[in-house]
Scaffold this active site. Structure first.
Site, mmCIF file in Angstrom:
data_model
loop_
_atom_site.group_PDB
_atom_site.id
_atom_site.type_symbol
_atom_site.label_atom_id
_atom_site.label_comp_id
_atom_site.label_asym_id
_atom_site.label_seq_id
_atom_site.Cartn_x
_atom_site.Cartn_y
_atom_site.Cartn_z
ATOM 1 N N GLU A 275 -26.191 13.841 -51.895
ATOM 2 C CA GLU A 275 -26.045 14.349 -50.526
ATOM 3 C C GLU A 275 -25.099 15.562 -50.557
ATOM 4 O O GLU A 275 -25.269 16.531 -49.831
ATOM 5 C CB GLU A 275 -25.467 13.255 -49.609
ATOM 6 C CG GLU A 275 -25.326 13.711 -48.165
ATOM 7 C CD GLU A 275 -24.994 12.578 -47.203
ATOM 8 O OE1 GLU A 275 -25.480 11.447 -47.386
ATOM 9 O OE2 GLU A 275 -24.212 12.835 -46.258
ATOM 10 N N ARG B 95 -29.923 14.014 -43.152
ATOM 11 C CA ARG B 95 -28.931 14.779 -43.933
ATOM 12 C C ARG B 95 -29.518 16.013 -44.627
ATOM 13 O O ARG B 95 -29.051 16.410 -45.683
ATOM 14 C CB ARG B 95 -28.263 13.888 -45.002
ATOM 15 C CG ARG B 95 -27.458 12.746 -44.495
ATOM 16 C CD ARG B 95 -26.364 13.113 -43.504
ATOM 17 N NE ARG B 95 -25.945 11.925 -42.810
ATOM 18 C CZ ARG B 95 -26.447 11.546 -41.623
ATOM 19 N NH1 ARG B 95 -27.316 12.305 -40.975
ATOM 20 N NH2 ARG B 95 -26.046 10.440 -41.071
ATOM 21 N N SER C 4 -19.985 11.007 -48.220
ATOM 22 C CA SER C 4 -21.002 10.240 -48.963
ATOM 23 C C SER C 4 -21.585 11.111 -50.067
ATOM 24 O O SER C 4 -22.067 12.214 -49.807
ATOM 25 C CB SER C 4 -22.124 9.801 -48.028
ATOM 26 O OG SER C 4 -21.605 8.919 -47.069
#
Ligand code: FAD
Length: 310
Positions: free
Chosen positions: A302, A183, A232
């Site tokens: 994130e 990510r 997320s």
């Protein structure tokens, strides 16, 4: 995204000192309308380049002290309530949404929507990219975040990218040059992704349809659907699940103002309707603190947070 520290003279309205372009400048545009959370202040200027040459001309000729930032589909962003000073670039013109298909590969412009990939995969019997079709946002943002799900991420399927740097120079780079990892990416702050070439695998229409449907169903069952969220909130710490840590730490029912933890998936934060960016960020920070107290693990955002507080 990339900032220069010199101050703009307050007398000069930003629009007046920007180069003439063929694309569009939009002044004081609400970024709530450009992000999935639906919160945040204004972009001082939003610039929608007409094409690559227009963008290169802009980058070469804009005053060095003007802060720039780039957004994609806004599905991984939390823009703060004070908005984003300077110029926000959005690759939203048809030039950046082009797609071309070749033997074993597909090239997509950075502004092309991931979900629109479906029809190209089915029509050309291209496998391997089904996972990407279920991720909101556009190709450029998905490369920057090395988006992934169902066991694959952008770095696994990317052959090369075309980028432009802050001086308006265009070059072709590989996944390695972009430093893609879980990510995240590690490339110079002034690089803007222009297009990506993905490798594809031969597949039948039935195989592709089946995967697309499996992914759709999985998300419908386990993730908030049709809600104002940015996916997320925190990265999974190595070998662990962020949602499990959040639940175990007693954060699953937390809320601040109009922001709350999703009942369906506690690593998703939801704007229930009237949240401010401050509500969402405060809730996120409270979760980080509580999880740290309970587990000694520090969760890492994130979601990308941009802009200034009000
Ligand atoms: C319901 C939901 C489910 C999600 N599920 C997943 C999932 O399964 N897996 C996953 O990885 N993510 C998921 N996400 C998060 C998000 O969709 C992805 O991170 C997506 O790839 C972000 O793309 P975007 O175009 O919206 O980027 P944005 O949110 O607009 O921007 C993200 C970052 O990319 C940068 N950026 C944007 N365009 C460019 C460009 N052209 N060049 C350089 N930098 C650029 C921005 O500056 C910012 O730092 C989900 C989000 C939602 C709302």
């Amino acid at each position: 995204m990339f900032r220069f520290r010199l101050k703009i003279r307050p007398k000069d309205p930003l629009i007046k000192i920007l180069p003439e372009v063929r694309g569009r400048y939009l002044q004081n545009i609400s970024l709530a309308r450009h992000t999935w959370f639906g919160v945040g202040g204004n972009a001082e200027i939003m610039y929608i380049p007409e094409d690559t040459e227009d963008l290169a001309h802009f980058l070469r000729n804009k005053p060095r002290n003007v802060p720039l930032c780039i957004i994609g589909g806004g599905s991984n962003l939390l823009v703060r309530d004070g908005g984003i000073p300077g110029v926000v670039i959005k690759l939203d013109s048809p030039h950046f949404k082009k797609v071309s298909v070749g033997e074993g590969f597909i090239t997509c412009g950075a502004g092309f929507r991931n979900t629109d990939l479906k029809k190209y995969l089915l029509r050309n019997k291209l496998g391997g990219l089904e996972f990407l079709c279920s991720i909101p946002g556009v190709i450029g943002g998905s490369v920057k975040t090395n988006a992934g799900c169902f066991g694959r991420e952008v770095g696994d399927v990317m052959l090369r990218a075309e980028i432009i740097n802050g001086e308006g120079k265009i070059q072709t780079v590989t996944a390695k040059d972009l430093g893609l990892s879980y990510r995240s990416s590690l490339f110079p702050e002034d690089w803007i992704i222009l297009s990506i070439t993905f490798k594809t695998e031969p597949a039948t229409e039935e195989e592709i349809s089946r995967k697309l449907e499996e992914h759709r169903q999985y998300r419908r069952e386990r993730q908030p659907y049709n809600q104002k969220t940015a996916g997320s909130t925190f990265k999974n710490p190595e070998g662990l699940k962020a949602w499990e840590l959040i639940k175990k730490s007693g954060c699953a029912e937390m809320s601040v103002g109009g922001a709350k933890v999703s009942e369906k998936h506690c690593n998703f934060l939801i704007n229930t309707g009237n949240a401010t960016a401050k509500d969402i960020e405060t809730l996120g920070e409270m979760i980080i603190q509580k999880v740290r107290q309970e587990t000694f693990i520090t969760l890492e955002w994130e979601i990308k947070r941009l802009g200034i507080e009000k």
